[in-house]
Design a protein around this motif. Sequence first.
Motif, mmCIF file in Angstrom:
data_model
loop_
_atom_site.group_PDB
_atom_site.id
_atom_site.type_symbol
_atom_site.label_atom_id
_atom_site.label_comp_id
_atom_site.label_asym_id
_atom_site.label_seq_id
_atom_site.Cartn_x
_atom_site.Cartn_y
_atom_site.Cartn_z
ATOM 1 N N GLN A 77 0.837 -1.204 0.000
ATOM 2 C CA GLN A 77 0.000 0.000 0.000
ATOM 3 C C GLN A 77 0.872 1.255 0.000
ATOM 4 O OE1 GLN A 77 -3.501 0.085 0.075
ATOM 5 N NE2 GLN A 77 -3.305 2.284 -0.225
ATOM 6 N N SER A 78 1.885 1.293 0.887
ATOM 7 C CA SER A 78 2.776 2.463 0.973
ATOM 8 C C SER A 78 3.621 2.623 -0.278
ATOM 9 C CB SER A 78 3.681 2.341 2.198
ATOM 10 O OG SER A 78 2.923 2.362 3.377
ATOM 11 N N ILE A 79 4.114 1.510 -0.802
ATOM 12 C CA ILE A 79 4.926 1.571 -2.020
ATOM 13 C C ILE A 79 4.077 2.076 -3.174
ATOM 14 C CG2 ILE A 79 6.150 0.176 -3.741
ATOM 15 C CD1 ILE A 79 7.117 -1.554 -1.299
ATOM 16 N N GLY A 80 2.872 1.520 -3.320
ATOM 17 C CA GLY A 80 1.969 1.963 -4.384
ATOM 18 C C GLY A 80 1.664 3.449 -4.286
ATOM 19 N N ALA A 81 1.356 3.902 -3.068
ATOM 20 C CA ALA A 81 1.043 5.329 -2.871
ATOM 21 C C ALA A 81 2.237 6.202 -3.250
ATOM 22 C CB ALA A 81 0.633 5.581 -1.423
ATOM 23 N N THR A 82 3.438 5.782 -2.891
ATOM 24 C CA THR A 82 4.645 6.550 -3.219
ATOM 25 C C THR A 82 4.849 6.639 -4.733
ATOM 26 O OG1 THR A 82 5.676 5.911 -1.130
ATOM 27 C CG2 THR A 82 7.154 6.642 -2.894
ATOM 28 N N LEU A 83 4.486 5.572 -5.432
ATOM 29 C CA LEU A 83 4.686 5.521 -6.884
ATOM 30 C C LEU A 83 3.451 5.973 -7.670
ATOM 31 C CD1 LEU A 83 6.628 2.141 -7.109
ATOM 32 C CD2 LEU A 83 7.564 4.459 -7.247
ATOM 33 N N GLY A 84 2.397 6.388 -6.966
ATOM 34 C CA GLY A 84 1.198 6.867 -7.650
ATOM 35 C C GLY A 84 0.400 5.764 -8.316
ATOM 36 N N MET A 85 0.366 4.591 -7.673
ATOM 37 C CA MET A 85 -0.408 3.470 -8.214
ATOM 38 C C MET A 85 -1.063 2.722 -7.058
ATOM 39 S SD MET A 85 2.695 0.776 -9.229
ATOM 40 C CE MET A 85 3.476 1.845 -10.406
ATOM 41 N N THR A 86 -1.941 1.820 -7.389
ATOM 42 C CA THR A 86 -2.587 1.035 -6.345
ATOM 43 C C THR A 86 -1.604 0.021 -5.781
ATOM 44 O OG1 THR A 86 -3.341 -0.717 -7.828
ATOM 45 C CG2 THR A 86 -4.810 1.209 -7.551
ATOM 46 N N LYS A 87 -1.942 -0.516 -4.614
ATOM 47 C CA LYS A 87 -1.067 -1.537 -4.037
ATOM 48 C C LYS A 87 -1.042 -2.773 -4.934
ATOM 49 C CE LYS A 87 -4.164 -4.038 -0.924
ATOM 50 N NZ LYS A 87 -4.412 -4.436 0.456
ATOM 51 N N GLN A 88 -2.173 -3.097 -5.568
ATOM 52 C CA GLN A 88 -2.224 -4.257 -6.455
ATOM 53 C C GLN A 88 -1.315 -4.048 -7.674
ATOM 54 O OE1 GLN A 88 -4.900 -2.644 -5.273
ATOM 55 N NE2 GLN A 88 -6.128 -4.142 -4.143
ATOM 56 N N ALA A 89 -1.326 -2.842 -8.220
ATOM 57 C CA ALA A 89 -0.468 -2.558 -9.382
ATOM 58 C C ALA A 89 1.005 -2.631 -8.986
ATOM 59 C CB ALA A 89 -0.796 -1.187 -9.964
ATOM 60 N N ALA A 90 1.337 -2.104 -7.810
ATOM 61 C CA ALA A 90 2.725 -2.157 -7.341
ATOM 62 C C ALA A 90 3.162 -3.602 -7.129
ATOM 63 C CB ALA A 90 2.882 -1.358 -6.049
ATOM 64 N N GLN A 91 2.295 -4.380 -6.512
ATOM 65 C CA GLN A 91 2.622 -5.783 -6.254
ATOM 66 C C GLN A 91 2.788 -6.558 -7.558
ATOM 67 O OE1 GLN A 91 -0.257 -7.720 -3.752
ATOM 68 N NE2 GLN A 91 1.234 -9.244 -3.080
ATOM 69 N N LYS A 92 1.892 -6.318 -8.501
ATOM 70 C CA LYS A 92 1.979 -7.020 -9.785
ATOM 71 C C LYS A 92 3.269 -6.664 -10.521
ATOM 72 C CE LYS A 92 -0.563 -7.855 -14.045
ATOM 73 N NZ LYS A 92 -1.763 -7.605 -14.810
ATOM 74 N N ARG A 93 3.641 -5.395 -10.471
ATOM 75 C CA ARG A 93 4.830 -4.944 -11.199
ATOM 76 C C ARG A 93 6.134 -5.335 -10.526
ATOM 77 N NH1 ARG A 93 6.341 1.309 -12.725
ATOM 78 N NH2 ARG A 93 8.376 0.858 -13.604
ATOM 79 N N PHE A 94 6.160 -5.317 -9.186
ATOM 80 C CA PHE A 94 7.432 -5.453 -8.482
ATOM 81 C C PHE A 94 7.592 -6.698 -7.631
ATOM 82 C CE2 PHE A 94 6.889 -0.829 -9.060
ATOM 83 C CZ PHE A 94 8.031 -0.576 -9.792
ATOM 84 N N ALA A 95 6.570 -7.541 -7.510
ATOM 85 C CA ALA A 95 6.713 -8.729 -6.668
ATOM 86 C C ALA A 95 7.898 -9.561 -7.161
ATOM 87 C CB ALA A 95 5.436 -9.554 -6.685
ATOM 88 N N PRO A 96 8.777 -9.941 -6.238
ATOM 89 C CA PRO A 96 9.965 -10.684 -6.648
ATOM 90 C C PRO A 96 9.607 -12.115 -7.039
ATOM 91 C CG PRO A 96 9.868 -10.587 -4.273
ATOM 92 C CD PRO A 96 8.732 -9.740 -4.801
ATOM 93 N N PRO A 97 10.453 -12.717 -7.837
ATOM 94 C CA PRO A 97 10.238 -14.129 -8.136
ATOM 95 C C PRO A 97 10.425 -14.940 -6.847
ATOM 96 C CG PRO A 97 12.360 -13.390 -8.996
ATOM 97 C CD PRO A 97 11.647 -12.182 -8.466
#
Length: 188
Positions: free
Chosen positions: A67-87
Amino acid sequence: MTTERAGSDAVHEALTRILMENAAVEDPYGTEDFLRLVAGAATLQEEASTLLRTTVASARSAGVTWQSIGATLGMTKQAAQKRFAPPLAPSATGLDPHERVLGPTTTFDEMHELALAGRYGWHSVEFGTTYHRVVRSGTQWEHTRVTMSPGRVRRLRAEGWEVIGSGFPYTYLKRDTGVPALQEPPSP
């Protein structure tokens, strides 16, 4: 001028300077000059993308929420997780008897886990944001993690430490103590 704008301007100036120095174009004139600048800018973009991924992974390892990462990057938490979740950590399947995957670990517990494993002769040879792949030897090992600092890493290497690798913002190192490894307790 706001602090945020001043920071953005400083980053822009630094990147422009790096681009011009690395493209070796003082005063672009011909097609080749501009193509060198385009190639240099593409390299900067790739490196910035890699740096963003590693800083997000480091933040997650330190407990920062999606949630915090998404807010910092101007996206939803789901979008941040989808884009940046590690393998996921590599599977332990197929490893030889002298290899293991240590994890999942976080920034907060990985050094404790490596210290414990090191007493039994296990030392890191590869790592990701949530794991260390370790191999076993007959001697005990020390592990350390330092904030990326070329001078400090050089000093540690001079003291016998070996670099495992770097993942922003840390460099990981290990050192063979020469002390025989402890015998592991039997599995329950």
